[in-house]
Design an enzyme around this catalytic site. Sequence first.
Site, PDB file in Angstrom:
ATOM      1  N   HIS A   1       0.830  -1.203   0.000  1.00 49.77           N
ATOM      2  CA  HIS A   1       0.000   0.000   0.000  1.00 49.77           C
ATOM      3  C   HIS A   1       0.867   1.257   0.000  1.00 49.77           C
ATOM      4  O   HIS A   1       0.586   2.219  -0.702  1.00 49.77           O
ATOM      5  CB  HIS A   1      -0.935   0.014   1.218  1.00 49.77           C
ATOM      6  CG  HIS A   1      -2.197  -0.768   1.021  1.00 49.77           C
ATOM      7  ND1 HIS A   1      -2.220  -2.137   0.957  1.00 49.77           N
ATOM      8  CD2 HIS A   1      -3.489  -0.361   0.872  1.00 49.77           C
ATOM      9  CE1 HIS A   1      -3.466  -2.558   0.789  1.00 49.77           C
ATOM     10  NE2 HIS A   1      -4.262  -1.498   0.718  1.00 49.77           N
TER      11      HIS A   1
ATOM     12  N   HIS B   1       1.373  -3.344   9.167  1.00 43.77           N
ATOM     13  CA  HIS B   1       2.800  -3.386   8.852  1.00 43.77           C
ATOM     14  C   HIS B   1       3.628  -2.792   9.972  1.00 43.77           C
ATOM     15  O   HIS B   1       3.130  -2.042  10.811  1.00 43.77           O
ATOM     16  CB  HIS B   1       3.087  -2.589   7.562  1.00 43.77           C
ATOM     17  CG  HIS B   1       2.628  -3.247   6.316  1.00 43.77           C
ATOM     18  ND1 HIS B   1       3.331  -4.247   5.686  1.00 43.77           N
ATOM     19  CD2 HIS B   1       1.528  -3.037   5.556  1.00 43.77           C
ATOM     20  CE1 HIS B   1       2.680  -4.629   4.596  1.00 43.77           C
ATOM     21  NE2 HIS B   1       1.576  -3.912   4.506  1.00 43.77           N
TER      22      HIS B   1
END
Length: 202
Positions: free
Chosen positions: A119, A177
Amino acid sequence: MGSPEATSPSKPSLLHPLITLDATVSHFLHVLFKPILPTFLLLLLEYSADFRFSFPVSLSLFLASSSLSSLSVPLILGLLLDLALIGLIKLTFRRARPHYNPNMSAVVHADSFSFPSGHASRVLFLASLFHLILQNDDGIVSDLIQRWIKFEPGFVLLGIWVWAIVTATSRVLLGRHFLFDVLAGAFVGVLEGIVAFRFLRF
């Protein structure tokens, strides 16, 4: 004679303090901001940067008008490059996602891994490419923005950068993340934007 572990530290052990620091800082940020930021907002940012959303949009731009090829062609090819490159890096490093990662279901095998953030690479690629195209615009993209969105191109560019940075940051805050995953993804995304602008415009 000492054991091999004592005499010759392995490469992973050299990186262990850095990885531990990354995990600690990432978890701290996640815990700190979780009560403050609404989860639905972070998920909205996640969906807005998903490949399954960005790729059809770029394809629609290409099909809508051939005059937009200076924007849509590097956009499409760059997104495909990003998908392949991030997947390859993830499968090479195979870093596990944060253990506090809530309700994360992988779409493809590479998505089971955390490093780097796809992303983050995608949004920074989009922001970098749009920045370069607008900076070297022949007027087509600027006219399109003013005609369709009714905003000055500079404001739109600023909005894209803010969206990209906030979305990349949200990956850590949402627990998807670690911080280094996002920084690495952002670095890759900027490089992809430069490559797409220089070499993927037809």
